[in-house]
Scaffold this motif. Structure first.
Motif, PDB file in Angstrom:
ATOM      1  N   GLU A 183       1.192   7.901  10.452  1.00 37.13           N
ATOM      2  CA  GLU A 183       2.023   9.108   9.802  1.00 37.13           C
ATOM      3  C   GLU A 183       2.898   8.579   8.769  1.00 37.13           C
ATOM      4  O   GLU A 183       2.810   9.288   7.664  1.00 37.13           O
ATOM      5  CB  GLU A 183       2.887   9.870  11.065  1.00 37.13           C
ATOM      6  CG  GLU A 183       1.860  10.784  12.177  1.00 37.13           C
ATOM      7  CD  GLU A 183       2.845  11.128  13.035  1.00 37.13           C
ATOM      8  OE1 GLU A 183       4.123  11.026  12.989  1.00 37.13           O
ATOM      9  OE2 GLU A 183       2.281  11.775  13.890  1.00 37.13           O
TER      10      GLU A 183
ATOM     11  N   GLY B 172       0.607   8.766   4.047  1.00 38.82           N
ATOM     12  CA  GLY B 172       0.952   9.988   3.536  1.00 38.82           C
ATOM     13  C   GLY B 172       1.819   9.665   2.173  1.00 38.82           C
ATOM     14  O   GLY B 172       1.561   8.561   1.786  1.00 38.82           O
ATOM     15  N   THR B 173       2.265  10.613   1.624  1.00 40.67           N
ATOM     16  CA  THR B 173       3.064  10.392   0.363  1.00 40.67           C
ATOM     17  C   THR B 173       4.516   9.999   0.517  1.00 40.67           C
ATOM     18  O   THR B 173       5.234   9.673  -0.481  1.00 40.67           O
ATOM     19  CB  THR B 173       2.996  11.754  -0.324  1.00 40.67           C
ATOM     20  OG1 THR B 173       3.516  12.821   0.235  1.00 40.67           O
ATOM     21  CG2 THR B 173       1.527  12.215  -0.742  1.00 40.67           C
TER      22      THR B 173
END
Length: 331
Positions: A190, A194-195
């Motif tokens: 996670e 992601g960004t």
């Protein structure tokens, strides 16, 4: 600096590291103990477990000079310690000037340290032991605090140069980096796919670390606690009468006196991290594996029978009982 402040600053550092590093509480605590003892740390684990990321994140959480050296077989001593360079002077002549290498930092990350040649290892060895380097006949002190945090891969042996026992002995602790469990691996995914990227803020500066290092050495240790550390080290020698059977059979050479020094220093830091003003026998036993595993020279029988250094430290801990009181020899 007092024990409460010490523990609070250390907790703030751990919190900042925890923004990036998922779980691995024992690993983070071990590296932090090395920092607070100004002792060198050796992290061993397979690739991809976040060893380099942990050390870089720790450098971000502590506002000190940081340098990273990627060790390779063609790395030369001058690439680490620096070299004399012939430069044009203002008056028109030429002069030799010293250009410091990356070792002139407070926190030096030696990535894949076992890939460097023995010649380069010897240059790093002087820096680790003396906290100074000699170039061109001149000895130059390194900035304080100064510590080397090194990583190595235990699986891939091609193109590597095993660290000599003399250099291994200079590491305060050798810390194993385990594979994270499935729940922590989910969190890692996670955070890294992601960004969003966590921002690590400095939680302590160079003066804070220097004060904490000084306080670590001031922690009192009772005679029976120090004696317990000594008994553990003595029992690691196969020729000693207190050595357990596994030690006699599998160990060629036991720990040096630096093993006892490392146990005591790490125990003091562990006590202060819990805001306790003195260390206990439980602190000694808790750091024994990290302080001793790289100081035991195992025989061929250990490799043949699949016996690890940690199993032998377990045998030593089982053979040396905890003292029941401050009176030496008490049950």
């Amino acid at each position: 600096m007092n024990p409460d402040r010490y523990a609070a600053v250390a907790a703030a550092i751990e919190a900042q590291v925890g923004k990036v590093i998922v779980g691995q509480a024992d690993l983070v605590r071990g590296v932090l103990i090395c920092l607070l003892c100004e002792g060198h740390a050796l992290l061993e684990g397979v690739p991809g477990l976040g060893k380099t990321m942990l050390l870089r994140t720790l450098a971000d959480a502590v506002d000190v000079d940081f340098a990273r050296v990627q060790f390779t077989p063609d790395l030369m001593p001058a690439d680490i310690v620096g070299t004399q360079v012939l430069e044009s002077a203002d008056h028109g002549g030429r002069d030799f000037r010293f250009r410091p290498g990356p070792v002139f930092a407070n926190l030096v990350l030696a990535d894949e340290i076992n890939r460097a040649t023995p010649k380069t290892q010897s240059a790093l060895l002087e820096a680790m032991q003396e906290r100074s380097v000699t170039v061109g006949g001149t000895t130059r002190p390194l900035p304080r605090p100064f510590l080397v945090m090194a990583t190595q891969n235990p699986l891939e042996m091609e193109g590597t140069y095993p660290l000599p026992e003399a250099q291994l002995d200079r590491f305060l602790l050798k810390i194993h980096v385990p594979m994270p469990p499935a729940e922590e691996l989910m969190t890692i995914l996670e955070r890294t796919t992601g960004t969003h990227r966590a921002q690590v803020e400095p939680a302590a500066g160079g003066r804070d670390i220097a004060a904490m290092v000084a306080l670590t050495r001031q922690v009192p240790i009772a005679d029976h606690v120090a004696r317990h550390a000594v008994d553990l080290v003595v029992s690691s020698h196969p020729q000693h009468g207190s050595a357990p059977e596994l030690v006699r059979h599998y160990i060629r050479f036991g720990s040096s006196p630096r093993g006892a020094q490392s146990i005591v220093l790490a125990s003091k830091a562990a006590a202060l991290l819990d805001a306790r003003p003195s260390c206990s026998v439980s602190d000694v036993r808790a750091v024994a594996h990290s302080a001793l595993r790289h100081r035991l020279v195992l025989g061929y029988e250990a490799a043949a029978d699949g016996v690890s250094a940690d199993q032998l430290v377990d045998a030593i801990l089982d053979a040396v009982p905890e003292p029941g009181s401050g009176i030496r020899g008490a049950p």
